[in-house]
Design a protein around this motif. Structure first.
Motif, PDB file in Angstrom:
ATOM      1  N   ILE A  34       0.826  -1.248   0.039  1.00 53.78           N
ATOM      2  CA  ILE A  34      -0.215   0.094   0.103  1.00 53.78           C
ATOM      3  C   ILE A  34       0.760   1.126   0.104  1.00 53.78           C
ATOM      4  O   ILE A  34       1.884   1.370   0.643  1.00 53.78           O
ATOM      5  CB  ILE A  34      -0.841  -0.205   1.324  1.00 53.78           C
ATOM      6  N   ALA A  35       0.448   2.100  -0.795  1.00 52.47           N
ATOM      7  CA  ALA A  35       1.037   3.592  -0.823  1.00 52.47           C
ATOM      8  C   ALA A  35      -0.059   4.606  -1.015  1.00 52.47           C
ATOM      9  O   ALA A  35      -0.888   4.650  -1.916  1.00 52.47           O
ATOM     10  CB  ALA A  35       2.149   3.639  -1.925  1.00 52.47           C
ATOM     11  N   SER A  36       0.053   5.682  -0.130  1.00 57.46           N
ATOM     12  CA  SER A  36      -1.031   6.620   0.171  1.00 57.46           C
ATOM     13  C   SER A  36      -0.647   7.983  -0.850  1.00 57.46           C
ATOM     14  O   SER A  36      -1.563   8.869  -0.726  1.00 57.46           O
ATOM     15  CB  SER A  36      -1.461   7.121   1.469  1.00 57.46           C
ATOM     16  N   SER A  37       0.284   7.962  -1.433  1.00 56.51           N
ATOM     17  CA  SER A  37       0.805   9.038  -2.243  1.00 56.51           C
ATOM     18  C   SER A  37       1.769   8.766  -3.256  1.00 56.51           C
ATOM     19  O   SER A  37       2.477   7.494  -3.252  1.00 56.51           O
ATOM     20  CB  SER A  37       1.556  10.315  -1.376  1.00 56.51           C
ATOM     21  N   GLY A  38       1.887   9.597  -4.255  1.00 59.03           N
ATOM     22  CA  GLY A  38       2.941   8.964  -5.334  1.00 59.03           C
ATOM     23  C   GLY A  38       4.553   8.962  -4.683  1.00 59.03           C
ATOM     24  O   GLY A  38       5.328   8.204  -5.104  1.00 59.03           O
ATOM     25  N   ARG A  39       4.825   9.974  -3.790  1.00 60.18           N
ATOM     26  CA  ARG A  39       6.132   9.932  -3.304  1.00 60.18           C
ATOM     27  C   ARG A  39       6.150   8.920  -2.528  1.00 60.18           C
ATOM     28  O   ARG A  39       7.400   7.866  -2.293  1.00 60.18           O
ATOM     29  CB  ARG A  39       6.341  11.196  -2.135  1.00 60.18           C
ATOM     30  N   ALA A  68       4.023   8.198 -13.013  1.00 56.76           N
ATOM     31  CA  ALA A  68       4.393   7.261 -14.050  1.00 56.76           C
ATOM     32  C   ALA A  68       5.454   7.549 -14.880  1.00 56.76           C
ATOM     33  O   ALA A  68       6.275   6.635 -15.421  1.00 56.76           O
ATOM     34  CB  ALA A  68       3.180   6.824 -15.026  1.00 56.76           C
ATOM     35  N   ALA A  69       5.595   8.892 -15.371  1.00 51.58           N
ATOM     36  CA  ALA A  69       6.866   9.439 -16.007  1.00 51.58           C
ATOM     37  C   ALA A  69       7.881   9.330 -15.134  1.00 51.58           C
ATOM     38  O   ALA A  69       9.087   8.860 -15.510  1.00 51.58           O
ATOM     39  CB  ALA A  69       6.506  10.856 -16.161  1.00 51.58           C
ATOM     40  N   MET A  70       8.051   9.423 -13.638  1.00 56.54           N
ATOM     41  CA  MET A  70       9.224   9.435 -12.706  1.00 56.54           C
ATOM     42  C   MET A  70       9.614   8.132 -12.960  1.00 56.54           C
ATOM     43  O   MET A  70      10.759   7.485 -12.667  1.00 56.54           O
ATOM     44  CB  MET A  70       8.598   9.901 -11.514  1.00 56.54           C
ATOM     45  N   ILE A  71       8.573   7.010 -12.700  1.00 56.08           N
ATOM     46  CA  ILE A  71       8.942   5.622 -12.654  1.00 56.08           C
ATOM     47  C   ILE A  71       9.431   5.115 -13.821  1.00 56.08           C
ATOM     48  O   ILE A  71      10.570   4.537 -13.942  1.00 56.08           O
ATOM     49  CB  ILE A  71       7.491   4.817 -12.524  1.00 56.08           C
ATOM     50  N   ARG A  72       9.215   5.595 -15.188  1.00 57.44           N
ATOM     51  CA  ARG A  72       9.810   5.002 -16.337  1.00 57.44           C
ATOM     52  C   ARG A  72      11.071   5.551 -16.582  1.00 57.44           C
ATOM     53  O   ARG A  72      11.873   5.160 -17.194  1.00 57.44           O
ATOM     54  CB  ARG A  72       8.903   5.441 -17.527  1.00 57.44           C
ATOM     55  N   GLU A  73      11.307   6.804 -16.061  1.00 55.51           N
ATOM     56  CA  GLU A  73      12.849   7.320 -15.946  1.00 55.51           C
ATOM     57  C   GLU A  73      13.694   6.388 -15.317  1.00 55.51           C
ATOM     58  O   GLU A  73      14.924   6.538 -15.691  1.00 55.51           O
ATOM     59  CB  GLU A  73      12.943   8.898 -15.410  1.00 55.51           C
ATOM     60  N   HIS A  74      13.607   5.489 -14.410  1.00 51.33           N
ATOM     61  CA  HIS A  74      14.337   4.789 -13.685  1.00 51.33           C
ATOM     62  C   HIS A  74      14.528   3.462 -14.570  1.00 51.33           C
ATOM     63  O   HIS A  74      13.494   2.808 -14.910  1.00 51.33           O
ATOM     64  CB  HIS A  74      13.899   4.397 -12.270  1.00 51.33           C
ATOM     65  N   PRO A  75      16.034   3.035 -14.720  1.00 51.88           N
ATOM     66  CA  PRO A  75      15.895   1.782 -15.691  1.00 51.88           C
ATOM     67  C   PRO A  75      15.124   0.545 -14.899  1.00 51.88           C
ATOM     68  O   PRO A  75      14.954  -0.376 -15.803  1.00 51.88           O
ATOM     69  CB  PRO A  75      17.657   1.806 -15.309  1.00 51.88           C
TER      70      PRO A  75
END
Length: 496
Positions: A34-39, A68-75
């Motif tokens: 569970i995560a309650s925020s993007g951070r 989603a954009a921040m996640i995709r930036e990580h290899p």
């Protein structure tokens, strides 16, 4: 055997929605994070291997698109499956933006539990199988390197590999082989013979005989592999089908690696064959289930839309009651069908569900054998029975204590005949207008099921007869005699 659990990350700023997703997905048997925020979701990703991310599009501070954009930036997370949940109407531009950000699917609100579970399960299984193949490939690469670079010193490693292979053979799912590229000699182990459905005593391993066991559409895969090795390829993997001598078709995945001499010439090709038939069948069942869930959801929504659009009433309260009654009837039959995994429903169960509010003082008599209905037939008859019960309770036999209702049914030559006979109620008058109930009953029974719906407006009480094929038939003839067309009018009565 229990599979290894994978982690599914649920991201939403609303605790109630997170709890709902946990309840929906708990039966999958996976680890729900569970995560309650993007951070907070980003912190979880950096610490935990995640198979699927379920993320709300609309969140404060960091919305679903930005996350989603921040996640995709990580290899590490460029191939992680992400499913967006949107409570608003998503435009094509928003969908395109989401897909560009890395979303693999959208789920609209309200969430259909079966659809969400099916989508999550597909991507979780894909993640699990990908990891399994990666591990298998790594094992094979280690084995090839050991045989080429440390052949003289690899006895212990080969013994360990043989033990693992023997365990796979015992399970009947894996086989290994070697092909001497120079002499053309083949070597199959016991597992390879078992997968192909042949025995060492009766089957000679050579290119012609092996090709004869391959599915005709997959023969080119063998030719392509040989061509790849001749061009310098050192490893090759493909899925293919085999046709056993007994006619059974099996799915396999084959991985092969080449051994070369000092000049770089291929001298031997070794490989592993894994029987993946059960996995393929499971994938087909899952895909079929996903399509079936989507189809049923669309049908239910279309029917609900028709109910709302066609229902007529002089007052808002009457309109709401009519719509709720019809939607509840549809919901009840869906519950019955769900309990049978949509295999069908008993006619008596449908009738019991509809008459429950009206069973007063023995006013209702039922008589008929057990009849199993197909899902489509069950839905149609449930709505038809709801209309009959509702009108009888308002205007007919069930509107008075003295009224009586007899429901009987029988089956002959795959034709279900159901009779509805009322007596002891208010005086019946022939109908003068057509309403939703009659129109839907006529359209569904006659047009959708190929049956007949007939009414006799007797003064002492309505007599209705429904004839429904248990297997769809075409070319049904129109009814004749004193019965009137069911589409002629809504049920109307006048007290005398």
């Amino acid at each position: 055997m229990d599979h290894e659990k994978v982690n599914i990350l649920l991201v939403d700023d609303q605790p109630a929605k997170l709890l709902a997703y946990e309840v929906i997905l708990k039966d999958l048997g996976e680890n729900l994070v569970i995560a309650s925020s993007g951070r907070e979701a980003l912190e979880v990703l950096l610490k935990t291997e995640i198979a699927v991310i379920l993320v709300d599009v609309c969140m404060p501070e960091l919305d679903g698109f930005e996350l989603a954009a921040m996640i995709r930036e990580h290899p590490r997370f460029q191939k992680t499956a992400m499913i967006f949940i949107s409570a608003i109407q998503v435009s094509d531009i928003d969908r395109l933006r989401g897909y560009e950000m890395g979303a693999v699917d959208y789920v609209p609100v309200p969430v259909v539990p079966e659809v969400l579970r099916a989508k999550i399960k597909v991507f979780a299984e894909l993640y699990r199988k990908t990891r399994e193949l990666e591990r298998l490939n790594q094992e094979l690469e280690d084995r090839v390197r050991a045989r080429t670079a440390e052949l003289e010193n690899s006895t212990a490693k080969l013994r360990e590999s043989e033990q693992r292979r023997s365990m796979a053979i015992a399970a009947g799912k894996m086989g290994s082989w070697d092909w001497d590229w120079i002499s053309g000699d083949w070597m199959w182990d016991e597992g390879q013979y078992r997968i192909f459905g042949v025995s060492p005593e009766s089957f000679e391993v050579n290119p012609a005989n092996v090709q004869a066991l391959l599915h005709p559409d997959d023969v080119d895969q063998l030719r392509k592999a040989i061509a790849e090795f001749n061009r310098g390829t050192r490893a090759y993997e493909t899925e293919f089908r085999i046709m056993r001598p007994d006619g059974e078709v099996r799915w396999c995945v084959g991985t092969a690696a080449a051994t070369v001499d000092d000049s770089g010439r291929v001298v031997r090709v070794s490989g592993v064959t894994v029987d993946i038939t059960e996995r393929k069948r499971a994938e087909e069942r899952q895909n079929l289930l996903a399509r079936e869930v989507d189809h049923r959801a669309k049908n239910a929504l279309a029917l609900a839309q028709s109910i709302v659009r066609l229902t007529r009433a002089d007052e808002v309260k009457a309109y709401v009651n009519a719509v709720e009654g019809r939607i509840n009837a549809l919901a009840r039959v869906h519950t019955i069908l769900s309990l049978s995994s949509w295999q069908g429903a008993e006619l008596s169960r449908l009738i019991d569900e509809e008459l429950a509010p009206y069973s007063l003082g023995g006013q209702i008599i039922l008589a008929g054998p057990e009849v199993q209905l197909l899902p489509t037939t069950a839905q149609t008859l449930a709505l038809a029975l709801h209309e009959l019960f509702t009108n009888s309770a308002k205007y007919g036999a069930l509107s008075t204590r003295s009224g009586r209702l007899t429901i009987g049914w029988q089956v002959e030559d795959q034709l279900l005949t159901l009779s509805w006979e009322e007596s002891g109620g208010p005086l019946v008058m022939p109908p003068k207008s057509r309403g939703f109930g009659t129109r839907s009953l006529l359209a569904s029974v006659e047009s959708q099921l190929g049956g007949q719906a007939r009414f006799d407006w007797r003064a002492e009480g309505l007599l209705c007869r429904l004839e429904v094929p248990l297997t769809r038939k075409t070319g049904a003839t129109a009814p004749s005699g004193k019965f009137e067309d069911a589409g002629s009018a809504e049920l109307q009565r006048a007290s005398g």
